[in-house]
Design a protein around this motif. Structure first.
Motif, PDB file in Angstrom:
ATOM      1  N   ASN A  26      50.119  40.796  32.330  1.00 24.50           N
ATOM      2  CA  ASN A  26      48.853  41.517  32.440  1.00 24.50           C
ATOM      3  C   ASN A  26      47.801  40.724  33.210  1.00 24.50           C
ATOM      4  OD1 ASN A  26      49.764  43.765  31.003  1.00 24.50           O
ATOM      5  ND2 ASN A  26      49.226  42.845  29.028  1.00 24.50           N
ATOM      6  N   SER A  27      47.963  39.404  33.254  1.00 24.81           N
ATOM      7  CA  SER A  27      46.988  38.593  33.981  1.00 24.81           C
ATOM      8  C   SER A  27      47.044  38.847  35.486  1.00 24.81           C
ATOM      9  CB  SER A  27      47.231  37.109  33.705  1.00 24.81           C
ATOM     10  OG  SER A  27      48.517  36.722  34.165  1.00 24.81           O
ATOM     11  N   PHE A  28      48.199  39.336  35.975  1.00 21.33           N
ATOM     12  CA  PHE A  28      48.332  39.600  37.404  1.00 21.33           C
ATOM     13  C   PHE A  28      47.597  40.870  37.830  1.00 21.33           C
ATOM     14  CE2 PHE A  28      51.985  36.828  36.682  1.00 21.33           C
ATOM     15  CZ  PHE A  28      51.867  35.963  37.756  1.00 21.33           C
ATOM     16  N   ILE A  29      47.433  41.781  36.886  1.00 23.72           N
ATOM     17  CA  ILE A  29      46.790  43.051  37.229  1.00 23.72           C
ATOM     18  C   ILE A  29      45.434  43.207  36.534  1.00 23.72           C
ATOM     19  CG2 ILE A  29      48.944  44.240  37.746  1.00 23.72           C
ATOM     20  CD1 ILE A  29      48.868  45.433  34.943  1.00 23.72           C
ATOM     21  N   ARG A  30      44.898  42.094  36.022  1.00 22.27           N
ATOM     22  CA  ARG A  30      43.593  42.179  35.366  1.00 22.27           C
ATOM     23  C   ARG A  30      42.524  42.515  36.396  1.00 22.27           C
ATOM     24  NH1 ARG A  30      42.972  35.716  34.004  1.00 22.27           N
ATOM     25  NH2 ARG A  30      43.125  34.971  36.172  1.00 22.27           N
ATOM     26  N   LYS A  31      41.530  43.230  35.936  1.00 20.09           N
ATOM     27  CA  LYS A  31      40.456  43.670  36.816  1.00 20.09           C
ATOM     28  C   LYS A  31      39.134  43.073  36.357  1.00 20.09           C
ATOM     29  CE  LYS A  31      42.705  48.191  37.422  1.00 20.09           C
ATOM     30  NZ  LYS A  31      42.533  49.667  37.277  1.00 20.09           N
ATOM     31  N   LYS A  32      38.182  43.087  37.265  1.00 12.30           N
ATOM     32  CA  LYS A  32      36.816  42.717  36.933  1.00 12.30           C
ATOM     33  C   LYS A  32      35.943  43.962  37.004  1.00 12.30           C
ATOM     34  CE  LYS A  32      36.740  37.853  38.332  1.00 12.30           C
ATOM     35  NZ  LYS A  32      36.042  36.814  39.144  1.00 12.30           N
ATOM     36  N   SER A  33      35.066  44.080  36.042  1.00 10.39           N
ATOM     37  CA  SER A  33      34.161  45.230  36.054  1.00 10.39           C
ATOM     38  C   SER A  33      33.095  45.038  37.124  1.00 10.39           C
ATOM     39  CB  SER A  33      33.504  45.400  34.685  1.00 10.39           C
ATOM     40  OG  SER A  33      32.664  44.284  34.405  1.00 10.39           O
ATOM     41  N   ILE A  34      32.480  46.127  37.506  1.00  7.60           N
ATOM     42  CA  ILE A  34      31.430  46.061  38.526  1.00  7.60           C
ATOM     43  C   ILE A  34      30.263  45.219  38.038  1.00  7.60           C
ATOM     44  CG2 ILE A  34      29.771  47.437  39.836  1.00  7.60           C
ATOM     45  CD1 ILE A  34      31.762  49.691  39.892  1.00  7.60           C
TER      46      ILE A  34
END
Length: 237
Positions: free
Chosen positions: A4-12
């Motif tokens: 999951n760390s590879f596809i983690r996102k950052k919020s705006i």
């Protein structure tokens, strides 16, 4: 390892907060006109000057339709970038937009793809500029040495193609092979350097190193120049 760390996102909100905390280190010197001209420079690239002749030769009248289709695609691309830029007003361009929308691994891929794209496209344009430069010198009666206007890999590949008995080879391949054959040698190795292309890349690199103000001044000038040339060709033609 957590996939999951590879596809983690950052919020705006989080990525905008990071931009605000690091934004004091860089000065904003580009205005609306400068950014607009940067966009025009990217859309109306040097390819129209370097490859349009070959494209028209092989494609014929269909090339005009190609420009229409590409223009439509550019409009949608510009709208996407405008939407992302208004939502995520921090540096990073496509890397940042991908980090927010798709995830880290995709952003990492996009970041490296952009670096490779800019590096390869710059080399192609520099080589094309070198060909125009040497042709211009010939028009003034100055013969630029052939072995200083071609890369070693290009000439060596053409030389091997001729040695292996290639038939119906294009004229530029035969010429490159001849240049390799006649090039001077140093310690048993052929000396083949595309000097004009190397010099123009070095000069532009130094300009970028000086700062964004100097880069934007030259970019604006070149955009006005190439748009003027295109309009002149259209009107005169």
């Amino acid at each position: 390892m957590n996939l999951n760390s590879f596809i983690r996102k950052k919020s705006i909100d989080s990525i905008s907060g990071e931009g605000d905390s690091m934004g004091s280190g860089m000065k904003r010197v580009l205005g609306v006109r400068d950014l607009t001209l940067f966009g025009i420079a990217a859309i109306v690239g040097a390819g129209i000057f370097s490859t349009i002749g070959r494209a028209a030769f092989h494609g014929g009248p269909a090339v005009s339709l190609l420009f229409v289709f590409v223009a439509i695609a550019c409009i949608f691309t510009a709208l996407c970038y405008a939407q992302f830029a208004s939502m995520i007003s921090v540096s990073g361009s496509a890397y940042t937009y991908t980090y927010v929308s798709l995830g880290e691994i995709f952003a990492w891929t996009i970041g490296w793809a952009l670096i490779l794209e800019y590096a390869v496209s710059n080399m192609v344009i520099a080589i094309s500029w070198s060909e125009y430069f040497t042709t211009l010198l010939q028009g003034f009666g100055v013969q630029w040495p052939d072995w200083l206007a071609i890369g070693y890999a290009t000439a060596y590949k053409a030389h091997n193609a001729v040695l292996h008995g290639g038939t119906d080879l294009p004229a530029h391949i035969l010429k490159a092979a001849q240049i390799y054959q006649n090039a001077p040698e140093l310690f048993g190795s052929k000396i083949l350097i595309n000097l004009p292309a190397g010099l123009v890349v070095t000069a532009l690199t130094f300009l970028v190193f000086l700062g964004i103000k100097e880069s934007k001044a030259l970019n604006n000038l070149l955009v006005y120049l190439k748009i003027g040339i295109i309009l002149a060709v259209i009107l005169i033609g």
